[in-house]
Design an enzyme around this catalytic site. Sequence first.
Site, PDB file in Angstrom:
ATOM      1  N   PRO A  45      78.452 -48.952  77.616  1.00 43.48           N
ATOM      2  CA  PRO A  45      79.232 -48.030  78.440  1.00 43.48           C
ATOM      3  C   PRO A  45      80.718 -47.829  78.334  1.00 43.48           C
ATOM      4  CG  PRO A  45      78.729 -50.491  79.453  1.00 43.48           C
ATOM      5  CD  PRO A  45      78.183 -50.026  78.092  1.00 43.48           C
ATOM      6  N   ASP A  46      81.228 -46.788  78.458  1.00 48.00           N
ATOM      7  CA  ASP A  46      82.607 -46.450  78.377  1.00 48.00           C
ATOM      8  C   ASP A  46      83.369 -47.467  79.546  1.00 48.00           C
ATOM      9  OD1 ASP A  46      82.389 -44.792  80.604  1.00 48.00           O
ATOM     10  OD2 ASP A  46      83.153 -43.075  79.644  1.00 48.00           O
ATOM     11  N   PHE A  47      84.586 -47.364  79.505  1.00 47.67           N
ATOM     12  CA  PHE A  47      85.453 -48.170  80.548  1.00 47.67           C
ATOM     13  C   PHE A  47      85.779 -47.273  81.908  1.00 47.67           C
ATOM     14  CE2 PHE A  47      88.148 -51.375  78.045  1.00 47.67           C
ATOM     15  CZ  PHE A  47      87.027 -52.267  77.753  1.00 47.67           C
ATOM     16  N   ARG A  48      86.152 -45.993  81.883  1.00 43.71           N
ATOM     17  CA  ARG A  48      86.931 -45.573  83.026  1.00 43.71           C
ATOM     18  C   ARG A  48      85.944 -44.464  83.817  1.00 43.71           C
ATOM     19  NH1 ARG A  48      90.469 -46.863  79.440  1.00 43.71           N
ATOM     20  NH2 ARG A  48      91.903 -48.269  80.082  1.00 43.71           N
ATOM     21  N   ASN A 118      87.608 -47.891  69.842  1.00 41.68           N
ATOM     22  CA  ASN A 118      86.338 -48.581  69.962  1.00 41.68           C
ATOM     23  C   ASN A 118      86.566 -49.945  69.081  1.00 41.68           C
ATOM     24  OD1 ASN A 118      85.895 -46.672  71.255  1.00 41.68           O
ATOM     25  ND2 ASN A 118      84.161 -45.786  70.148  1.00 41.68           N
ATOM     26  N   ILE A 119      85.838 -50.925  69.714  1.00 40.12           N
ATOM     27  CA  ILE A 119      85.802 -52.285  69.460  1.00 40.12           C
ATOM     28  C   ILE A 119      84.392 -52.626  68.871  1.00 40.12           C
ATOM     29  CG2 ILE A 119      87.851 -53.290  70.760  1.00 40.12           C
ATOM     30  CD1 ILE A 119      85.672 -53.806  72.829  1.00 40.12           C
ATOM     31  N   ASP A 120      83.228 -51.598  68.803  1.00 37.50           N
ATOM     32  CA  ASP A 120      82.011 -51.841  68.487  1.00 37.50           C
ATOM     33  C   ASP A 120      81.614 -51.905  67.132  1.00 37.50           C
ATOM     34  OD1 ASP A 120      82.075 -49.217  67.993  1.00 37.50           O
ATOM     35  OD2 ASP A 120      81.287 -48.542  69.915  1.00 37.50           O
ATOM     36  N   HIS A 137      92.307 -51.073  68.408  1.00 30.49           N
ATOM     37  CA  HIS A 137      92.111 -52.415  69.321  1.00 30.49           C
ATOM     38  C   HIS A 137      91.237 -53.336  68.748  1.00 30.49           C
ATOM     39  CE1 HIS A 137      92.865 -49.376  72.643  1.00 30.49           C
ATOM     40  NE2 HIS A 137      94.088 -49.630  71.953  1.00 30.49           N
ATOM     41  N   CYS A 148      92.688 -73.208  66.864  1.00 33.65           N
ATOM     42  CA  CYS A 148      93.247 -73.711  65.744  1.00 33.65           C
ATOM     43  C   CYS A 148      93.192 -72.374  64.810  1.00 33.65           C
ATOM     44  CB  CYS A 148      92.163 -74.727  65.035  1.00 33.65           C
ATOM     45  SG  CYS A 148      90.539 -74.269  64.564  1.00 33.65           S
ATOM     46  N   CYS A 169      84.600 -73.386  68.933  1.00 32.85           N
ATOM     47  CA  CYS A 169      84.820 -73.385  67.378  1.00 32.85           C
ATOM     48  C   CYS A 169      84.035 -74.712  66.821  1.00 32.85           C
ATOM     49  CB  CYS A 169      86.309 -73.749  67.302  1.00 32.85           C
ATOM     50  SG  CYS A 169      87.010 -73.824  65.796  1.00 32.85           S
ATOM     51  N   CYS A 172      86.835 -77.483  65.827  1.00 30.82           N
ATOM     52  CA  CYS A 172      87.619 -78.085  67.195  1.00 30.82           C
ATOM     53  C   CYS A 172      86.736 -79.197  67.976  1.00 30.82           C
ATOM     54  CB  CYS A 172      88.129 -77.172  67.968  1.00 30.82           C
ATOM     55  SG  CYS A 172      89.702 -76.381  67.244  1.00 30.82           S
ATOM     56  N   GLY A 227      86.030 -38.395  72.936  1.00 29.96           N
ATOM     57  CA  GLY A 227      85.426 -39.508  73.736  1.00 29.96           C
ATOM     58  C   GLY A 227      85.995 -40.253  74.122  1.00 29.96           C
ATOM     59  N   ASN A 252      85.315 -33.744  74.645  1.00 34.76           N
ATOM     60  CA  ASN A 252      84.954 -34.845  75.571  1.00 34.76           C
ATOM     61  C   ASN A 252      84.145 -34.345  76.805  1.00 34.76           C
ATOM     62  OD1 ASN A 252      86.200 -37.580  75.897  1.00 34.76           O
ATOM     63  ND2 ASN A 252      86.980 -36.882  78.031  1.00 34.76           N
ATOM     64  N   ASP A 254      84.434 -35.330  80.019  1.00 34.54           N
ATOM     65  CA  ASP A 254      85.112 -34.933  81.141  1.00 34.54           C
ATOM     66  C   ASP A 254      86.519 -34.317  80.726  1.00 34.54           C
ATOM     67  OD1 ASP A 254      83.466 -36.083  83.239  1.00 34.54           O
ATOM     68  OD2 ASP A 254      83.959 -38.020  82.060  1.00 34.54           O
ATOM     69  N   CYS A 269      79.606 -35.532  73.186  1.00 29.54           N
ATOM     70  CA  CYS A 269      79.974 -35.397  71.742  1.00 29.54           C
ATOM     71  C   CYS A 269      79.036 -35.320  70.655  1.00 29.54           C
ATOM     72  CB  CYS A 269      81.196 -36.275  71.751  1.00 29.54           C
ATOM     73  SG  CYS A 269      80.582 -37.861  71.588  1.00 29.54           S
TER      74      CYS A 269
HETATM   75  P1  CNA Z   1      87.391 -44.450  78.575  1.00 24.10           P
HETATM   76  O1  CNA Z   1      88.873 -44.819  79.297  1.00 24.10           O
HETATM   77  O2  CNA Z   1      86.439 -45.462  79.376  1.00 24.10           O
HETATM   78  O3  CNA Z   1      87.194 -42.998  78.404  1.00 24.10           O
HETATM   79  C1  CNA Z   1      86.085 -42.597  77.840  1.00 24.10           C
HETATM   80  C2  CNA Z   1      85.944 -41.204  77.855  1.00 24.10           C
HETATM   81  O4  CNA Z   1      84.860 -40.649  77.153  1.00 24.10           O
HETATM   82  C3  CNA Z   1      85.921 -40.450  79.251  1.00 24.10           C
HETATM   83  O5  CNA Z   1      86.918 -39.278  79.309  1.00 24.10           O
HETATM   84  C4  CNA Z   1      84.421 -39.823  79.222  1.00 24.10           C
HETATM   85  O6  CNA Z   1      84.526 -38.489  79.805  1.00 24.10           O
HETATM   86  C5  CNA Z   1      84.199 -39.695  77.636  1.00 24.10           C
HETATM   87  N1  CNA Z   1      82.723 -39.677  77.456  1.00 24.10           N
HETATM   88  C6  CNA Z   1      81.897 -40.651  77.911  1.00 24.10           C
HETATM   89  N2  CNA Z   1      80.772 -40.438  77.286  1.00 24.10           N
HETATM   90  C7  CNA Z   1      80.906 -39.112  76.471  1.00 24.10           C
HETATM   91  C8  CNA Z   1      79.946 -38.653  75.550  1.00 24.10           C
HETATM   92  N3  CNA Z   1      78.558 -38.985  75.281  1.00 24.10           N
HETATM   93  N4  CNA Z   1      80.264 -37.571  74.925  1.00 24.10           N
HETATM   94  C9  CNA Z   1      81.956 -37.175  75.087  1.00 24.10           C
HETATM   95  N5  CNA Z   1      82.664 -37.892  75.856  1.00 24.10           N
HETATM   96  C10 CNA Z   1      82.169 -38.963  76.735  1.00 24.10           C
HETATM   97  O7  CNA Z   1      87.727 -45.120  77.276  1.00 24.10           O
HETATM   98  P2  CNA Z   1      88.872 -45.050  76.122  1.00 24.10           P
HETATM   99  O8  CNA Z   1      87.995 -45.081  74.579  1.00 24.10           O
HETATM  100  O9  CNA Z   1      89.690 -43.848  76.409  1.00 24.10           O
HETATM  101  O10 CNA Z   1      89.777 -46.110  76.402  1.00 24.10           O
HETATM  102  C11 CNA Z   1      89.992 -47.175  75.446  1.00 24.10           C
HETATM  103  C12 CNA Z   1      89.525 -48.511  75.414  1.00 24.10           C
HETATM  104  C13 CNA Z   1      88.166 -48.260  76.020  1.00 24.10           C
HETATM  105  C14 CNA Z   1      89.738 -49.284  74.499  1.00 24.10           C
HETATM  106  O11 CNA Z   1      90.459 -50.273  74.722  1.00 24.10           O
HETATM  107  C15 CNA Z   1      88.127 -49.734  74.004  1.00 24.10           C
HETATM  108  O12 CNA Z   1      88.340 -51.115  73.513  1.00 24.10           O
HETATM  109  C16 CNA Z   1      87.453 -49.798  75.031  1.00 24.10           C
HETATM  110  N6  CNA Z   1      86.213 -49.747  74.952  1.00 24.10           N
HETATM  111  C17 CNA Z   1      85.385 -49.588  73.950  1.00 24.10           C
HETATM  112  C18 CNA Z   1      84.039 -49.544  73.657  1.00 24.10           C
HETATM  113  C19 CNA Z   1      83.329 -49.350  72.424  1.00 24.10           C
HETATM  114  O13 CNA Z   1      83.881 -49.813  71.474  1.00 24.10           O
HETATM  115  N7  CNA Z   1      82.200 -48.745  72.230  1.00 24.10           N
HETATM  116  C20 CNA Z   1      83.203 -49.646  74.985  1.00 24.10           C
HETATM  117  C21 CNA Z   1      83.825 -49.424  76.175  1.00 24.10           C
HETATM  118  C22 CNA Z   1      85.330 -49.633  76.160  1.00 24.10           C
END
Ligand code: CNA
Length: 298
Positions: A45-48, A118-120, A137, A148, A169, A172, A227, A252, A254, A269
């Site tokens: 899942p994304d975050f927002r 992304n952190i994945d 990030h 440690c 750890c 530790c 994204g 993107n 949205d 995307c």
């Molecule tokens: P966000 O704020 O959750 O935004 C994600 C954006 O991606 C939104 O605007 C969505 O509309 C858009 N989106 C979602 N799915 C799709 C798709 N299939 N195609 C196109 N657009 C899409 O996340 P951000 O990355 O902007 O925020 C940064 C944070 C999210 C960082 O600190 C990350 O570490 C963190 N994060 C990372 C992961 C990961 O590594 N996969 C997952 C969740 C959160």
Amino acid sequence: MKRVISMRTRLDDVYSVDHVLDKIKSANRILLITGAGISTSLGIPDFRSSQGFYSQLQNLGLSDPQEVFDLDFFHTDPNIFYSIAYMILPPEKTYTPMHAFIRLLQDKGKLLRNYTQNIDNLEMYAGIEKDKLVQCHGSFATATCVTCKYKVNGEDIFSSIREKVIPYCPKCDKARKKLLNSDDGYVPESYGVMKPDITFFGESLPSRFHDIIRQDLADCDLLISVGTSLKVAPVASIVESIPPGIPQVLLNRDPIDHCSFDVTLLGYCDDAASYLCNRLGEEWNLDHPLYDKIRGPN
Ligand code: CNA
């Protein structure tokens, strides 16, 4: 399963999608910003967004879901993070068509840098070279003991994360047991806890970001943002720091209203990657098992 991609250009209409295609063909220093949206098709899942991680956490009753990634909160109680971290754990050795598109840009000598939030760590599976990547990030690739500083491969703690238990750890362990068996039995909550090397709120970004962003801003000849909601500084500010005259493109799902782009392709995307490759010509073939499924007719 070709889905509709809608397009927007600035009101003055200086750039069209055809300009973007020409620019991708002629560019050799593309600065690419990526975010959680490029991995959602793999079920992370994304975050927002409305289906995102933060709304799921709100459903769990957390008043401020961002606290899960707050360093002070982690030190006070790592249980909160480890009770939900499994939801964003990356699947192993897989990547999306959009990652494959970034790899294609790299293989064609067009990628200056991919600044990923992304952190994945999926960029690694897609074959993006370390030099071409800035993990703004951090990532799940490694983990460090908060006490440690002993470092391990991230995968070493994946099974604990999946089982929602705190990984400790090994170095530790003895000292921790000693504290537990001491007179007052007091052990700080985060003593000897392994923390994935992802950047929490309250931590500074990896120095690599600050070391090279200025030069990359000066060097780039096209910006593509994919994204990401562009809500997190300082990555979000890259967009407004791009020198004038450098075209800016957003791919993107949205719309984003707080930043201005010359061309926006709204949609998934992976579809955008497929659409661009179809329009760019025969030699733009995505090396991804799903490409044929999403390609469809031009
Ligand atoms: P966000 O704020 O959750 O935004 C994600 C954006 O991606 C939104 O605007 C969505 O509309 C858009 N989106 C979602 N799915 C799709 C798709 N299939 N195609 C196109 N657009 C899409 O996340 P951000 O990355 O902007 O925020 C940064 C944070 C999210 C960082 O600190 C990350 O570490 C963190 N994060 C990372 C992961 C990961 O590594 N996969 C997952 C969740 C959160």
